[in-house]
Design a protein around this motif. Structure first.
Motif, PDB file in Angstrom:
ATOM      1  N   THR A  99      59.518  63.470   9.074  1.00 14.75           N
ATOM      2  CA  THR A  99      58.874  63.607   7.771  1.00 14.75           C
ATOM      3  C   THR A  99      59.069  65.024   7.257  1.00 14.75           C
ATOM      4  OG1 THR A  99      56.792  64.171   8.860  1.00 14.75           O
ATOM      5  CG2 THR A  99      57.146  61.856   8.289  1.00 14.75           C
ATOM      6  N   VAL A 100      59.112  65.171   5.936  1.00 18.21           N
ATOM      7  CA  VAL A 100      59.331  66.484   5.333  1.00 18.21           C
ATOM      8  C   VAL A 100      57.980  67.173   5.168  1.00 18.21           C
ATOM      9  CG1 VAL A 100      60.385  67.754   3.440  1.00 18.21           C
ATOM     10  CG2 VAL A 100      61.359  65.568   4.165  1.00 18.21           C
ATOM     11  N   VAL A 101      57.434  67.610   6.280  1.00 19.70           N
ATOM     12  CA  VAL A 101      56.188  68.371   6.292  1.00 19.70           C
ATOM     13  C   VAL A 101      56.484  69.703   6.961  1.00 19.70           C
ATOM     14  CG1 VAL A 101      53.816  68.469   7.097  1.00 19.70           C
ATOM     15  CG2 VAL A 101      54.801  66.269   6.415  1.00 19.70           C
ATOM     16  N   THR A 108      60.388  71.669   9.639  1.00 20.69           N
ATOM     17  CA  THR A 108      59.831  70.355   9.929  1.00 20.69           C
ATOM     18  C   THR A 108      59.811  70.122  11.439  1.00 20.69           C
ATOM     19  OG1 THR A 108      61.976  69.243   9.894  1.00 20.69           O
ATOM     20  CG2 THR A 108      60.831  69.495   7.776  1.00 20.69           C
ATOM     21  N   THR A 299      68.472  72.650  -4.677  1.00 18.08           N
ATOM     22  CA  THR A 299      68.213  71.534  -3.757  1.00 18.08           C
ATOM     23  C   THR A 299      69.477  71.245  -2.932  1.00 18.08           C
ATOM     24  OG1 THR A 299      68.710  70.007  -5.600  1.00 18.08           O
ATOM     25  CG2 THR A 299      66.383  70.502  -5.167  1.00 18.08           C
ATOM     26  N   ALA A 521      57.631  76.909   1.571  1.00 21.55           N
ATOM     27  CA  ALA A 521      56.779  75.767   1.238  1.00 21.55           C
ATOM     28  C   ALA A 521      56.242  75.844  -0.191  1.00 21.55           C
ATOM     29  CB  ALA A 521      55.625  75.675   2.239  1.00 21.55           C
ATOM     30  N   SER A 527      60.845  70.217  -0.587  1.00 26.19           N
ATOM     31  CA  SER A 527      61.054  68.908   0.051  1.00 26.19           C
ATOM     32  C   SER A 527      62.458  68.390  -0.205  1.00 26.19           C
ATOM     33  CB  SER A 527      60.024  67.901  -0.464  1.00 26.19           C
ATOM     34  OG  SER A 527      58.728  68.256  -0.047  1.00 26.19           O
ATOM     35  N   ALA A 531      65.265  67.546   2.591  1.00 26.76           N
ATOM     36  CA  ALA A 531      65.805  66.181   2.607  1.00 26.76           C
ATOM     37  C   ALA A 531      67.326  66.202   2.501  1.00 26.76           C
ATOM     38  CB  ALA A 531      65.201  65.371   1.468  1.00 26.76           C
TER      39      ALA A 531
END
Length: 623
Positions: A99-101, A108, A299, A521, A527, A531
């Motif tokens: 997960t992208v946390v 991550t 991105t 962050a 995110s 990703a």
């Protein structure tokens, strides 16, 4: 009548006893040793054959020892390779499912997994069998790589991967995250949108443009540096009409950017407003395009930049930088990709022209200048510098295109290969900014800076400022050939390995970049950055068509083990036959020898008794 004494007879009997005793000792020795003689002379007429057989047995034993040593090393190598396979699967799974946390370090859970996996992979590549490092090629007395920590984070003044990734990100994003693209309207136009590269080696590279915009005219990428234009003309696009700009990113992947014409207010993401006329719509298109390029630049471009930086670090190539030179235009200026290779004074051409029949030789392959109709390794004397650079790149096979910025050419060689370039026309070669012969060895590539966001080219890292991750032996020959063992008279096996082999390096560089990248962050695009990185790492860790895999390496080592086993099995049979024949020559029949010993012992006992009686005989007893 004369009476003889007993001395003569007893001397004879004594001599006989000594002979019997010698025979008994010899037979006893044979029974104890199992050999017919301790000397070849005592083996009889077959002693020459016995020598040959013994030599054959000794040679087979030597081959067996070699096979055992090589099998031990191969077992360790296979354990390391299987460990690398398992690590690749583990990191691929983490990149696919994590997960992208982001944690406090901007990473991550999948990236934390990758850090541990990377350290383990480096340890496996430094595997030893005895005092021999197995992935160092011919330099078996030193580790194959530097430590995982040095590789990622550097060592003092020597930059590691982390620093190179950060520098490359700044260079690729450029000013304002535009990826070295500029959106504008050409002078004296109100309905034309231009999207142009700035000539840098970094950032986005323009691809094709597809459009369904009603009444629009699209001009594909042309010029040096390239640019595309979109002219809306006199007719506004209809609701839902689309235009897609395709970009090539630093890692070779492509990304589409699609904008849709709309009358919806507020304007949805990925759209541009249809204005009152085409001039207003053009302004809206340019605003939307600029915003979309910036988003893509923060991105996917960030992820692609990191992947490319890792490739440049782990897969060094030769880099040759030329001097900055001017053309011979009426007002001389730095040469560009558009500068002609020959021309008259006052034109944008080299100050000294190449002529028909001149050559530029790249790693032994000549490029020949012709008047026109160039084919294969030929260029026309009227071609541009950019055409020449593309021809050089096609010969070297480089994945980093050669560039020209500020009048200076930078040439890049193929992966892990040296680069040497010469020319038969040294004056014209000097007009390109090069001396008579230029050459370079492979080195990690990094951005020429600071500043990095306005950098235009890559330079070779030096031993003083950049970590070289691989410390083993380098060479252009097969890695297997760096260790060769003879396991039979006519059979040799190759079992060498280098940690910088394509399969190992490629996996290592993808795990490393996933492990080292950190993300802010607080960035709204955080995110999407992670990703995009995870998507690329997962794809890269899958089997690659036409590229060496670790399974290919395992198959090669398995072939070596198979050859060793076949040779060993054959030698076991040969040794058995040779030993049987040798035993028939050198050995004894124990039953036969035992029987002879018993007979000799009986004879010897009788002789002892007779001799004793004779020595006790006197004249009185005789009478």
């Amino acid at each position: 009548m004369a009476i003889d004494g007993v001395n003569g007879r007893t001397n004879y009997i004594g001599s006989s006893i000594v002979n019997l005793r010698a025979q008994l000792d010899e037979l006893t020795r044979q029974l104890a040793s199992g050999k017919v003689s301790t000397t070849y002379a005592g083996q009889g007429p077959d002693r020459g054959f016995a020598l040959s057989l013994r030599s054959q047995v000794s040679l087979i034993d030597a081959y067996k020892d070699t096979a055992n040593n090589v099998n031990t090393r191969l077992s360790v190598v296979n354990l390391a390779l299987q460990g690398m396979v398992d690590i690749g699967k583990s990191v691929k799974s983490a990149a696919t499912t994590a997960t992208v946390v982001l944690n406090d370090s901007g990473q991550t859970s999948g990236q934390i997994t990758a850090q541990a996996a990377f350290a383990n992979a480096v340890s496996l590549l430094n595997s030893q069998s005895g005092d021999r490092y197995l992935f160092s090629g011919r330099t078996t007395d030193q580790p194959a790589t530097v430590s995982a920590d040095v590789m990622l984070y550097g060592d003092g003044a020597k930059a590691g991967l982390s620093q190179l990734v950060n520098e490359r990100r700044q260079a690729d994003q450029g000013v304002g995250n535009m990826g070295h693209l500029a959106v504008s309207s050409p002078p004296a136009t109100t309905t034309v949108t231009s999207l142009a590269e700035d000539g840098s080696a970094f950032g986005f590279k323009l691809g094709t443009v597809t459009s369904s915009l009603t009444g629009a005219t699209v001009t594909q990428a042309t010029g040096v540096p390239p640019s595309v234009t979109v002219d809306l003309g006199a007719t506004n696009p209809n609701e839902g009409d689309k235009i897609t700009f395709n970009f090539t990113l630093p890692d070779g992947t492509t990304e589409p950017l699609t904008l849709t014409a709309t009358t919806t207010s507020p304007v949805p993401a990925g759209s541009f407003a249809i204005g009152a006329d085409t001039a207003a719509t053009t302004a809206n298109l340019q605003t939307a395009l600029t915003s979309a390029v910036k988003t893509l630049g923060d991105t996917s471009l960030v992820a692609a930049s990191a992947i490319k930086a890792s490739d440049d670090f782990f897969n060094p190539s030769a880099t040759i930088g030329g001097s900055s030179v001017n053309n011979q235009a009426a007002t001389p200026g730095p040469i560009t990709g558009a500068t002609a290779l020959s021309g008259a004074a006052g034109t944008d051409s080299l100050t000294t022209s190449f002529g028909i029949g001149d050559t530029i030789t790249v790693n032994g392959t000549p490029i020949t200048f012709v008047a026109s109709g160039a084919t294969g390794n030929e260029v026309n004397i009227t071609d541009s510098v950019q055409t020449l650079l593309a021809k050089i790149d096609s010969i070297t096979g480089t994945k980093t295109p050669s560039t020209i910025n500020g009048g200076a050419i930078t040439l890049h060689g193929g992966s892990g290969e040296s680069l040497t370039v010469t020319s038969s026309n040294t004056a014209a070669f000097a007009a390109l900014g090069f001396g008579p012969t230029v050459s370079a060895n492979p080195a990690p590539l990094r951005v020429a800076g600071p500043p990095f966001n306005t950098a235009t080219t890559l330079v070779a890292g030096t031993p003083a400022n950049t970590v070289s991750w691989y410390t083993g032996e380098t060479g252009t020959d097969s890695a297997r050939g760096t260790a060769v063992a003879r396991v039979d008279q006519a059979v040799t096996v190759q079992y060498g390995a280098r940690a910088n082999e394509e399969a190992l390096r490629y996996q290592l560089q993808n795990i490393a970049v996933y492990a080292v990248v950190t993300t802010n962050a607080a960035n709204p695009n955080a995110s999407a950055q992670v990703a995009a990185l995870q998507q690329r790492v997962s794809a890269n860790l899958a089997p690659q068509t036409g590229q060496q895999s670790i399974q290919d390496m395992q198959a090669e080592f398995a072939g070596a083990q198979t050859a060793i086993k076949a040779a060993t099995d054959r030698q076991t049979q040969l040794k058995g036959m040779a030993q049987t024949m040798l035993d028939s020559i050198e050995g004894i029949n124990q039953d036969e020898v035992a029987t002879k010993i018993l007979a000799l012992q009986t004879n010897l006992q009788a002789s002892y008794q007779t001799t004793s009686m004779l020595y006790q005989t006197t004249l009185l007893k005789y009478l």
